[in-house]
Design an enzyme around this catalytic site. Structure first.
Site, mmCIF file in Angstrom:
data_model
loop_
_atom_site.group_PDB
_atom_site.id
_atom_site.type_symbol
_atom_site.label_atom_id
_atom_site.label_comp_id
_atom_site.label_asym_id
_atom_site.label_seq_id
_atom_site.Cartn_x
_atom_site.Cartn_y
_atom_site.Cartn_z
ATOM 1 N N LYS A 127 0.927 -2.022 -4.981
ATOM 2 C CA LYS A 127 1.322 -2.117 -3.689
ATOM 3 C C LYS A 127 0.888 -3.577 -2.915
ATOM 4 O O LYS A 127 1.487 -4.407 -2.475
ATOM 5 C CB LYS A 127 1.415 -1.067 -2.686
ATOM 6 C CG LYS A 127 2.002 -1.662 -1.223
ATOM 7 C CD LYS A 127 3.338 -1.736 -1.157
ATOM 8 C CE LYS A 127 3.763 -2.222 0.115
ATOM 9 N NZ LYS A 127 3.490 -1.890 1.444
ATOM 10 N N ALA A 143 5.365 7.809 13.573
ATOM 11 C CA ALA A 143 5.820 6.478 13.958
ATOM 12 C C ALA A 143 6.859 5.957 13.107
ATOM 13 O O ALA A 143 7.536 6.611 12.472
ATOM 14 C CB ALA A 143 4.449 5.744 13.787
ATOM 15 N N GLU A 196 4.865 -11.208 -2.116
ATOM 16 C CA GLU A 196 5.761 -11.340 -1.112
ATOM 17 C C GLU A 196 5.142 -12.429 -0.131
ATOM 18 O O GLU A 196 6.059 -13.511 0.225
ATOM 19 C CB GLU A 196 5.824 -10.282 -0.215
ATOM 20 C CG GLU A 196 6.660 -9.993 0.998
ATOM 21 C CD GLU A 196 6.223 -8.521 1.615
ATOM 22 O OE1 GLU A 196 6.290 -7.642 1.021
ATOM 23 O OE2 GLU A 196 6.013 -8.706 2.890
ATOM 24 N N HIS A 199 -27.734 -26.006 -17.497
ATOM 25 C CA HIS A 199 -27.041 -24.758 -17.930
ATOM 26 C C HIS A 199 -26.470 -24.838 -19.371
ATOM 27 O O HIS A 199 -25.963 -23.654 -19.742
ATOM 28 C CB HIS A 199 -26.005 -24.394 -16.731
ATOM 29 C CG HIS A 199 -26.477 -24.484 -15.421
ATOM 30 N ND1 HIS A 199 -26.903 -23.216 -14.984
ATOM 31 C CD2 HIS A 199 -26.319 -24.989 -14.324
ATOM 32 C CE1 HIS A 199 -27.034 -23.330 -13.885
ATOM 33 N NE2 HIS A 199 -26.845 -24.421 -13.453
ATOM 34 N N HIS A 252 1.793 -6.626 -4.979
ATOM 35 C CA HIS A 252 3.399 -6.808 -4.331
ATOM 36 C C HIS A 252 3.439 -7.515 -3.201
ATOM 37 O O HIS A 252 3.865 -8.498 -2.886
ATOM 38 C CB HIS A 252 4.064 -5.438 -4.052
ATOM 39 C CG HIS A 252 5.315 -5.570 -3.449
ATOM 40 N ND1 HIS A 252 5.271 -5.523 -1.912
ATOM 41 C CD2 HIS A 252 6.860 -5.325 -3.525
ATOM 42 C CE1 HIS A 252 6.451 -5.626 -1.472
ATOM 43 N NE2 HIS A 252 7.320 -5.383 -2.598
ATOM 44 N N SER A 264 7.324 0.217 -0.202
ATOM 45 C CA SER A 264 7.697 -1.079 0.545
ATOM 46 C C SER A 264 9.274 -0.869 0.797
ATOM 47 O O SER A 264 9.795 -0.166 0.164
ATOM 48 C CB SER A 264 7.586 -1.975 -0.587
ATOM 49 O OG SER A 264 8.035 -3.233 -0.116
HETATM 50 P P1 NAP Z 1 1.369 2.530 12.689
HETATM 51 O O1 NAP Z 1 1.636 1.980 13.634
HETATM 52 O O2 NAP Z 1 0.605 2.022 11.302
HETATM 53 O O3 NAP Z 1 0.541 3.872 12.774
HETATM 54 C C1 NAP Z 1 0.774 4.726 13.961
HETATM 55 C C2 NAP Z 1 0.689 6.044 13.354
HETATM 56 O O4 NAP Z 1 -0.509 6.625 12.996
HETATM 57 C C3 NAP Z 1 0.954 7.146 14.588
HETATM 58 O O5 NAP Z 1 1.553 8.076 13.983
HETATM 59 C C4 NAP Z 1 -0.421 7.469 15.032
HETATM 60 O O6 NAP Z 1 -0.415 8.984 15.684
HETATM 61 C C5 NAP Z 1 -1.139 7.870 13.591
HETATM 62 N N1 NAP Z 1 -2.718 7.498 14.082
HETATM 63 C C6 NAP Z 1 -3.275 6.510 14.220
HETATM 64 N N2 NAP Z 1 -4.576 6.799 14.339
HETATM 65 C C7 NAP Z 1 -4.565 8.291 13.956
HETATM 66 C C8 NAP Z 1 -5.791 9.117 13.860
HETATM 67 N N3 NAP Z 1 -7.062 8.776 14.404
HETATM 68 N N4 NAP Z 1 -5.466 10.488 13.655
HETATM 69 C C9 NAP Z 1 -4.022 10.834 13.337
HETATM 70 N N5 NAP Z 1 -3.181 10.057 13.383
HETATM 71 C C10 NAP Z 1 -3.352 8.805 13.884
HETATM 72 O O7 NAP Z 1 2.617 3.123 11.824
HETATM 73 P P2 NAP Z 1 3.687 2.668 10.935
HETATM 74 O O8 NAP Z 1 4.268 1.502 10.952
HETATM 75 O O9 NAP Z 1 4.879 3.983 10.511
HETATM 76 O O10 NAP Z 1 3.124 2.878 9.411
HETATM 77 C C11 NAP Z 1 2.300 3.799 8.840
HETATM 78 C C12 NAP Z 1 1.544 3.562 7.551
HETATM 79 O O11 NAP Z 1 2.774 3.020 6.788
HETATM 80 C C13 NAP Z 1 0.628 2.647 7.734
HETATM 81 O O12 NAP Z 1 -0.513 2.503 7.099
HETATM 82 C C14 NAP Z 1 1.459 0.890 7.517
HETATM 83 O O13 NAP Z 1 0.451 0.078 7.068
HETATM 84 C C15 NAP Z 1 2.029 1.431 6.328
HETATM 85 N N6 NAP Z 1 3.383 0.798 6.049
HETATM 86 C C16 NAP Z 1 4.003 0.381 7.151
HETATM 87 C C17 NAP Z 1 5.355 -0.581 6.895
HETATM 88 C C18 NAP Z 1 5.954 -0.984 8.051
HETATM 89 O O14 NAP Z 1 7.024 -1.741 7.562
HETATM 90 N N7 NAP Z 1 5.876 -0.409 9.349
HETATM 91 C C19 NAP Z 1 5.738 -0.741 5.480
HETATM 92 C C20 NAP Z 1 4.962 -0.075 4.526
HETATM 93 C C21 NAP Z 1 3.945 0.598 4.701
HETATM 94 P P3 NAP Z 1 -0.447 8.606 17.378
HETATM 95 O O15 NAP Z 1 0.935 8.386 17.740
HETATM 96 O O16 NAP Z 1 -1.118 9.894 17.909
HETATM 97 O O17 NAP Z 1 -1.233 7.457 17.889
#
Ligand code: NAP
Length: 470
Positions: free
Chosen positions: A182, A12, A189, A449, A185, A128
């Protein structure tokens, strides 16, 4: 023959951009996603000789050099446990799993202990910077087994943001320390964003400045000591025209969501007995912002004062100084929670280095963080950031502006929970009396107390008389 330096599960937004970042830095990256079509799309859209897509878990794992390094960039929570269970049959002792998602640090502590028994190294890594940071250099907070860290250090440091030649990535501590840092952090934020939103309300509704002027004010602030990513994007936001007329900011509903890291930080502070009132206020304000019907009803039924326009001299500068001093308190609160976590989780967090890796790549990146690094380099045992000479001077110089701006906002019915909590924090610490003598007396009165006395050591109980309370 396994070729790949590292594998990423989860294609993703974050996973695909981190994979491309690693590939750009010369690492051979294996890409895998539960739903194969996403991997195919990412590879087709971004052809890169260092990045290869895999469509079965077995092929993905077999492509990795030993010890295998597998980064999970997937939805936090149950999916992480599920994927770890799927990976285990394929792994050998010494292999490394890196969870780069926003996992709750207590889950990371649990997973670390579970995998340690199997001789698998588990890292919980805070990342981040959002999409852009992932692609071009985030701030990275790795936690896990220190002896194994050298195996992943070159990759994480290469892909992180840099200040000069210094990477914004440093080993944080054992097990869940990276995810904890994090989480806090993100809490900081929340407070930072809330303060900027309150400065906007004051400037717009009391100062009467339009979006063009607001953009100019924030742009000018960004040239000085408030220089930061959040102030910079705020200047951009006010400048953004809506294709349908006016500016985009005025078309956005006044109601904000939250994913949980701010709330987790707040819950932790209550558990550990640390006052991070500004972070909690920021979470609560988002909660109230969602109560659209109640807000409408209250606006109709409560006589909130309307804005008078008699502004003090140097109004804009007074708001700027207030924002700066309140920001100091937000960071003082966040770093107090780091200090408390060292005791509670037996971590040796290096506060100077934590502030240093926040200087670029992450959402709270700011000029100001250099001052925090300097403060902790001078004195790593500083009990509160407020007591560093630089911050103390600033509080003493600017607190009168903060008081005046708070009075102005309160008298004009402008909600300023973060500004107010900053001042309450200063006064609660700095006032010679906090009223706890009466609290002790009340507790002793109704619950025996006991209390402590100013004139002799020990604990005492008093037989209180019912003079008026019958
Ligand atoms: P996301 O929307 O949080 O998650 C989607 C991803 O998770 C997809 O690749 C999905 O695969 C996979 N997934 C969900 N359930 C699953 C399962 N049971 N087994 C295997 N894969 C599974 O994605 P994201 O926004 O890229 O974030 C990824 C992580 O980084 C998260 O923990 C998020 O909180 C963290 N994060 C995000 C940001 C941001 O700005 N977005 C910043 C810092 C940290 P499918 O395609 O198969 O559904």
């Amino acid at each position: 023959m396994p070729q790949m330096d590292i594998g990423i599960i989860g294609m993703a937004v974050m996973g695909s951009n981190l994979a491309l970042n690693m590939a750009d830095h010369g690492f051979k990256v294996a890409a895998y996603n539960r739903t194969a079509i996403l991997t195919k799309e990412v590879i087709e859209k971004n052809p890169n000789k260092n990045m290869t897509g895999f469509y079965t878990l077995a092929d993905f794992i077999n492509s990795l050099q030993h010890p295998r390094k597998i980064m999970l960039m997937i939805k936090a929570g149950k999916p992480v446990d599920m994927v770890i269970d799927e990976l285990l049959p394929y792994l050998d002792r010494g292999d490394i799993i890196i969870d780069g998602g926003n996992s709750y640090f207590e889950d990371t502590i649990r997973r670390h202990a579970f995998l340690q028994e199997k001789d698998i190294n588990y890292f919980g890594v805070g990342i981040s910077g959002g999409e852009k940071g992932a692609r071009f250099g985030p701030s990275i907070m790795p936690g896990g087994n220190k002896n194994a860290y050298s195996q992943i250090q070159p990759i994480l440091e290469a892909i992180s943001a840099h200040v000069g030649s210094e990477p914004c990535c440093t080993y944080i501590g054992e097990n869940g320390a990276g995810h904890y840092v994090k989480m806090v952090h993100n809490g900081i934020e929340y407070a930072d964003m809330q303060l900027i939103a309150e400065a906007y309300l004051i400037l717009h509704y009391i100062g009467g400045f339009d979006n063009k002027k607001l953009s100019q004010i924030f742009h000018e602030w960004n040239e000085g000591e408030l220089h930061s990513y959040l102030i910079g994007i705020t200047a951009d936001i006010f400048a953004e025209d809506d294709p349908q007329g006016g500016q985009v900011i005025d078309k956005i509903i006044d109601s904000a969501g939250q994913k949980g890291t701010g709330r987790w930080t707040s819950i932790q502070s209550l558990k550990q007995g640390v006052d991070i009132s500004m972070i909690t206020a920021a979470c609560n304000t988002r909660v109230v912002s969602n109560l659209i019907d109640d807000r409408q009803r209250a606006a109709n039924e409560i006589n909130i004062p309307t804005c008078a326009k008699n502004l003090p001299d140097n109004f804009i500068e007074e708001v700027r100084k207030s924002l700066y001093v309140a920001k100091i308190i937000a960071y003082a609160q966040g770093f107090s929670l780091y200090r408390s976590a060292c005791k509670n989780y037996n971590w040796q967090l290096n506060f100077a280095k934590i502030a240093a890796i926040f200087r670029a790549g992450c959402i709270i990146q700011a000029e100001f963080l250099n001052k925090i690094t300097l403060a902790y380099e001078k004195n790593e045992n500083l009990s509160n950031l407020m007591f560093d000479e630089f911050f103390l001077d600033n509080i003493n110089t600017n607190q009168s502006s903060l008081r005046r701006i708070i009075c102005l906002a309160v008298n004009n019915g402008i909600p300023i929970p973060a500004f107010s909590n900053a001042l309450q924090y200063i006064d609660a610490h700095g006032s010679p009396k906090i009223g706890a003598n009466l609290i002790q007396a009340q507790r002793d009165y109704f619950g025996a107390h006991t209390f402590e006395r100013i004139d002799k050591p020990g604990t005492f109980h008093h037989e209180w008389q019912e003079h008026y309370s019958k």
